[in-house]
Design a protein around this motif. Structure first.
Motif, mmCIF file in Angstrom:
data_model
loop_
_atom_site.group_PDB
_atom_site.id
_atom_site.type_symbol
_atom_site.label_atom_id
_atom_site.label_comp_id
_atom_site.label_asym_id
_atom_site.label_seq_id
_atom_site.Cartn_x
_atom_site.Cartn_y
_atom_site.Cartn_z
ATOM 1 N N LEU A 166 0.804 -1.121 0.000
ATOM 2 C CA LEU A 166 0.000 0.000 0.000
ATOM 3 C C LEU A 166 0.835 1.165 0.000
ATOM 4 C CD1 LEU A 166 -1.834 1.403 2.490
ATOM 5 C CD2 LEU A 166 -2.408 -0.648 2.232
ATOM 6 N N THR A 197 2.015 10.221 -1.113
ATOM 7 C CA THR A 197 2.797 9.216 -1.846
ATOM 8 C C THR A 197 3.807 8.552 -0.923
ATOM 9 O OG1 THR A 197 2.541 10.461 -3.907
ATOM 10 C CG2 THR A 197 4.341 8.862 -3.802
ATOM 11 N N THR A 198 4.437 9.340 -0.067
ATOM 12 C CA THR A 198 5.406 8.801 0.879
ATOM 13 C C THR A 198 4.739 7.887 1.895
ATOM 14 O OG1 THR A 198 6.825 10.741 0.636
ATOM 15 C CG2 THR A 198 7.133 9.416 2.615
ATOM 16 N N LEU A 199 3.572 8.278 2.400
ATOM 17 C CA LEU A 199 2.876 7.427 3.360
ATOM 18 C C LEU A 199 2.542 6.069 2.767
ATOM 19 C CD1 LEU A 199 0.313 8.174 6.017
ATOM 20 C CD2 LEU A 199 -0.441 6.644 4.201
ATOM 21 N N LEU A 200 2.038 6.045 1.538
ATOM 22 C CA LEU A 200 1.694 4.761 0.925
ATOM 23 C C LEU A 200 2.930 3.882 0.759
ATOM 24 C CD1 LEU A 200 -0.952 5.756 -1.785
ATOM 25 C CD2 LEU A 200 -1.296 5.094 0.594
ATOM 26 N N ALA A 201 4.016 4.466 0.304
ATOM 27 C CA ALA A 201 5.250 3.690 0.164
ATOM 28 C C ALA A 201 5.744 3.209 1.517
ATOM 29 C CB ALA A 201 6.317 4.538 -0.531
ATOM 30 N N ASP A 202 5.635 4.051 2.524
ATOM 31 C CA ASP A 202 6.091 3.736 3.872
ATOM 32 C C ASP A 202 5.311 2.557 4.457
ATOM 33 O OD1 ASP A 202 7.770 4.439 6.099
ATOM 34 O OD2 ASP A 202 6.032 5.327 7.077
ATOM 35 N N TRP A 203 4.010 2.610 4.365
ATOM 36 C CA TRP A 203 3.189 1.536 4.930
ATOM 37 C C TRP A 203 3.324 0.248 4.125
ATOM 38 C CZ3 TRP A 203 -2.027 3.418 7.364
ATOM 39 C CH2 TRP A 203 -1.743 4.415 8.308
ATOM 40 N N ARG A 204 3.549 0.381 2.838
ATOM 41 C CA ARG A 204 3.741 -0.832 2.038
ATOM 42 C C ARG A 204 5.047 -1.528 2.375
ATOM 43 N NH1 ARG A 204 1.200 2.033 -3.344
ATOM 44 N NH2 ARG A 204 -0.923 1.172 -3.119
ATOM 45 N N ARG A 205 6.029 -0.778 2.846
ATOM 46 C CA ARG A 205 7.250 -1.440 3.322
ATOM 47 C C ARG A 205 6.953 -2.334 4.517
ATOM 48 N NH1 ARG A 205 9.844 3.392 1.605
ATOM 49 N NH2 ARG A 205 9.334 4.480 3.552
ATOM 50 N N GLN A 206 5.970 -1.955 5.297
ATOM 51 C CA GLN A 206 5.617 -2.742 6.478
ATOM 52 C C GLN A 206 4.608 -3.841 6.165
ATOM 53 O OE1 GLN A 206 4.615 -0.497 9.980
ATOM 54 N NE2 GLN A 206 3.529 -2.192 10.951
ATOM 55 N N PHE A 207 3.598 -3.509 5.389
ATOM 56 C CA PHE A 207 2.479 -4.444 5.224
ATOM 57 C C PHE A 207 2.488 -5.193 3.893
ATOM 58 C CE2 PHE A 207 0.716 -1.102 8.091
ATOM 59 C CZ PHE A 207 0.636 -1.893 9.225
ATOM 60 N N GLY A 208 3.371 -4.841 2.956
ATOM 61 C CA GLY A 208 3.449 -5.546 1.693
ATOM 62 C C GLY A 208 3.467 -4.593 0.518
ATOM 63 N N ALA A 209 4.335 -4.864 -0.437
ATOM 64 C CA ALA A 209 4.602 -3.917 -1.519
ATOM 65 C C ALA A 209 3.408 -3.666 -2.426
ATOM 66 C CB ALA A 209 5.779 -4.415 -2.360
ATOM 67 N N ASP A 210 2.481 -4.612 -2.513
ATOM 68 C CA ASP A 210 1.332 -4.454 -3.398
ATOM 69 C C ASP A 210 0.042 -4.153 -2.644
ATOM 70 O OD1 ASP A 210 2.868 -5.003 -5.671
ATOM 71 O OD2 ASP A 210 2.645 -7.156 -5.390
ATOM 72 N N MET A 211 0.141 -3.695 -1.406
ATOM 73 C CA MET A 211 -1.065 -3.473 -0.610
ATOM 74 C C MET A 211 -1.980 -2.441 -1.275
ATOM 75 S SD MET A 211 -1.495 -2.154 3.314
ATOM 76 C CE MET A 211 -0.803 -0.547 2.925
ATOM 77 N N PRO A 212 -3.251 -2.781 -1.511
ATOM 78 C CA PRO A 212 -4.188 -1.805 -2.066
ATOM 79 C C PRO A 212 -4.496 -0.696 -1.068
ATOM 80 C CG PRO A 212 -4.968 -4.059 -2.391
ATOM 81 C CD PRO A 212 -3.835 -4.129 -1.415
ATOM 82 N N ALA A 213 -4.763 0.484 -1.593
ATOM 83 C CA ALA A 213 -5.063 1.639 -0.749
ATOM 84 C C ALA A 213 -6.263 2.385 -1.310
ATOM 85 C CB ALA A 213 -3.857 2.579 -0.675
ATOM 86 N N LEU A 214 -7.251 2.607 -0.463
ATOM 87 C CA LEU A 214 -8.402 3.425 -0.815
ATOM 88 C C LEU A 214 -8.226 4.794 -0.164
ATOM 89 C CD1 LEU A 214 -11.308 0.873 -0.173
ATOM 90 C CD2 LEU A 214 -9.896 1.148 -2.225
ATOM 91 N N ILE A 215 -8.324 5.855 -0.948
ATOM 92 C CA ILE A 215 -8.130 7.222 -0.465
ATOM 93 C C ILE A 215 -9.467 7.940 -0.512
ATOM 94 C CG2 ILE A 215 -6.923 9.395 -0.846
ATOM 95 C CD1 ILE A 215 -4.830 7.657 -2.452
ATOM 96 N N VAL A 216 -9.983 8.316 0.653
ATOM 97 C CA VAL A 216 -11.242 9.058 0.709
ATOM 98 C C VAL A 216 -10.935 10.540 0.492
ATOM 99 C CG1 VAL A 216 -13.305 9.589 2.049
ATOM 100 C CG2 VAL A 216 -12.179 7.358 2.323
#
Length: 704
Positions: free
Chosen positions: A17, A509-528
């Protein structure tokens, strides 16, 4: 969109994500003082899950609890072998490897059993251990047990395998079901027992934590548990489960008023480059808070000197001598009866003098300033003593040695308020100087004040602050989730960043890359995307809210594993917390179905593709249109602007199939970009035939 039900498969989703702070109406946890520490989604509600959900009894250690479906770990003795995130009723992510972890005595050999799988692990020198298990299929019910060679054991029952979603952001994500539309019926149910809830308690820390400081237990969705849970998160899962035959595990980690920087790790922020200085101060605070506080005071003073041209605590700076006399009773400045203070948002200087004897001045002392809403920076005789964020939380600072003197002592407090109540709110008996010998000098009454012009801008915020600081919420709330596998994340935040909107695209963009390092590189993200809130505009305006919305759109457009949830038509321009969270959840579910499961229809409605100058006209092309675009309550779509070097102007528009034709007024200047629905609370007339609005956007204009 078709109403066919999407079945779960063994593969499942891929793993990969100066704006208003939005606060909860409840009292929120405060930080330590820096001195110390109708989306159109056509869904048919179908029976949820083709699996038996007669809830089993739960046990921890050797204790057996009654079979009533409640959470039976609270109040029972725990061995502490498992990380606190593992509790009865939890959900683990389907079709992904399962990591289980915890702590025990260093060098211990543990047997870890998950369902029918078992393995032995040895704890490391720090006592940490981890066991990794193969993926499990959706719908399985499992038991987890950990045992030591000495016979100590911990057991977790009623684990379901399904989809786990992390819901995060600020107060519109934290906003509870009990405050949403139709709360009585929503809480009463019915609720699927295959929806499980975990709320992460507020925690802001200087360094990443391995455990949550105040862990909560997983709960089964019920009238007893749903009311206090995130409305967006719950309604999203309920809608999604209507289409997916899987259990849903929901983790709500949100905090009202928080800015995005608080949710990004130090490593993530370091990649941006503009946070080196505050990150250095934050690192110092972890080892020497006194030195870090002094350094922050210097930066605050330097900012004020640059903005105002004076020394912060001086009379010329605060303009409070002779200044204006504050009421004797401490309280919200809106209640003073002063016209210019009734709606004041921003900074106000408060000053007061007090006489001390030589004996008092020689003692160790503390200054208590009572409750302050919401950020203070405080000095005594020109010495910076501390700063704190908090909606009415009390301030108390230990005074630096030598800061007091015999005779007249001057206290200066700068209070910043960005929303609602503001000022030094007392109570009176909590405002005082305290001395080591147990005596006190009252400081209530006798204050003078002066509002600070908004043109000076906003002061720096301490990097270790909670909602306004750096990395703290990531460290205290996200990092402890460690290797939790997720189906995806939902992010609803941005209101607190509208005053610095130009930086939001890079931060998100940085937050998504940051969290994907923890939870998985292809983690889907929904942005409200931010809803409409604020003033109506009858002329083109610059808008931080619009700028953040467009940043959210651009991030979603450029990220193949991200999707947008457009809410521009379901907000409330008078309420920053619009209660229609059911529709937000429905639209988020629609986006998730498209992003993860290739559902029919469009992901989030029609979106802009290009703007091209063609003769005297500008042609805007739209894409991802379901059933065509139409203008509501008008035959000529409004809300479009053409912008030149001199500024922006409204432009007449015509709707032709998938194109918008603009006819700019003749000005002799080249139109460089166009905007649609560009305001804090715009009226956006374009919809597709699925009932989804065309969201706000800005596009550069190219030439034929």
């Amino acid at each position: 969109m078709k109403s066919t039900r999407i079945k779960a498969t063994s593969t499942g989703p891929n793993r990969t994500l100066a704006s208003p702070d939005t606060r909860s109406d409840q009292g929120l946890q405060q930080t330590r003082s820096i001195a110390h520490g109708n989306s159109g989604l056509s869904l048919v509600r179908l029976p949820v899950l083709a699996l038996s959900l007669a809830l089993a009894g739960c046990s921890v250690g050797d204790t057996v609890a009654p079979d009533d479906g409640a959470d039976h770990q609270t109040g029972l003795t725990r061995s502490g072998l498992l990380d606190p995130v593992f509790t009865d009723h939890m959900v683990i992510q389907r079709a992904q490897p399962v990591a289980v972890w915890g702590k025990a005595e260093p060098g211990s050999i543990l047997q870890v059993v998950l369902g029918d799988d078992s393995q032995d692990v040895t704890t490391g020198a720090d006592g940490h251990w981890q066991a990794d298990f193969p993926p499990h299929a959706a719908g399985e019910r499992l038991t987890l047990e950990v045992m030591t060679a000495a016979g100590t054991r911990q057991r977790v029952d009623d684990i379901l395998v399904g989809d786990v979603w992390l819901c995060s952001g600020q107060s519109n994500m934290e906003f509870e079901v009990a405050r949403a539309l139709n709360p009585g019926n929503e809480i009463a149910g019915p609720h699927s027992p295959a929806i499980r809830l975990l709320t992460v308690a507020h925690e802001s820390r200087v360094t990443p934590q391995s455990d949550h400081a105040n862990p909560n237990n997983w709960q089964i969705a019920s009238p007893q548990s749903v009311g206090d849970f995130s409305a967006v998160c719950y309604f999203f899962a309920r809608e999604l489960q209507n289409r997916l035959d899987v259990p849903m595990g929901l983790i709500d980690a949100s905090w009202g008023g928080s800015q995005i920087e608080a949710w990004i790790s130090a490593e993530g922020l370091a990649t941006i480059g503009s946070f080196d200085t505050p990150l250095s101060a934050l690192a110092l605070y972890g080892t020497d808070p006194v030195a870090a506080t002094a350094r922050f005071g210097e930066s605050w003073e330097a900012w004020w000197q640059s903005a105002a041209g004076t020394t912060p605590w001086s009379d010329s700076a605060v303009r409070a001598e002779p200044g204006r006399v504050a009421p004797d009773r401490m309280g919200d400045w809106r209640s003073w009866g002063e016209a210019d203070m009734a709606y004041h948002l921003g900074m106000v200087w408060f000053t007061r003098q007090t006489e001390l004897s030589a004996g008092q001045a020689a003692q160790d002392a503390w200054i208590d300033l009572g409750g302050i809403d919401e950020v203070d920076a405080s000095w005594v005789n020109g010495a910076f003593v501390g700063a704190t964020f908090g909606w009415g939380s009390r301030r108390s600072y230990e005074l630096p040695e030598g800061s007091l003197r015999a005779g007249t002592n001057t206290i200066a407090v700068n209070v910043l308020n960005s929303w609602g109540a503001g000022g030094m709110i007392g109570p009176d008996d909590a405002v005082r100087l305290r001395f080591a010998d147990g005596t006190e000098t009252p400081l209530s009454g006798g204050w003078r004040y002066e509002p600070v012009p908004a043109s000076l801008g906003s002061p720096p915020r301490a990097p270790w602050e909670s909602v306004g600081g750096l990395t703290g919420m990531y460290n205290g709330m996200i990092a402890p989730l460690e290797q939790t596998r997720l189906a995806g994340m939902i992010w609803y935040q941005g209101e607190s960043n509208t005053g610095r909107a130009d930086a939001y695209e890079g931060l998100l963009t940085t937050l998504l890359a940051d969290w994907r390092r923890q939870f998985g590189a292809d983690m889907p993200a929904l942005i409200v995307q931010l809803a409409n809130f604020g003033d109506l505009a009858d002329q083109p305006v610059e808008s931080g809210w619009a700028r953040v919305r467009d940043a959210q759109r651009r991030v979603a457009e450029s990220d193949p594993r991200a999707g947008l949830v457009v809410t521009i038509d379901i907000g409330d321009r008078l309420d920053i917390h619009p209660p229609n969270k059911q529709e937000v959840g429905r639209r988020a579910a629609r986006t998730a179905l498209h992003l993860l499961h290739d559902a029919d229809g469009t992901a989030w409605g029609a979106r802009p593709r290009s703007a091209r100058a063609s003769g005297e006209r500008i042609v805007i092309r739209l894409a991802d249109i379901e059933g065509g675009v139409r203008a509501i309550s008008t035959d000529q779509p409004g809300g479009f602007e053409t912008c030149t070097a001199s500024g922006c102007a409204f432009a007449p528009a015509r709707l032709v199939a998938d194109r918008i034709i603009l006819s700019p007024a003749e000005s002799g200047e080249t139109v460089t970009h166009i905007r649609y629905c560009w305001a804090d609370a715009p009226l956006c007339p374009l919809y597709d035939h699925a009932g989804l609005p065309v969201g706000p956007f800005e596009l550069a204009v190219s030439s034929d």
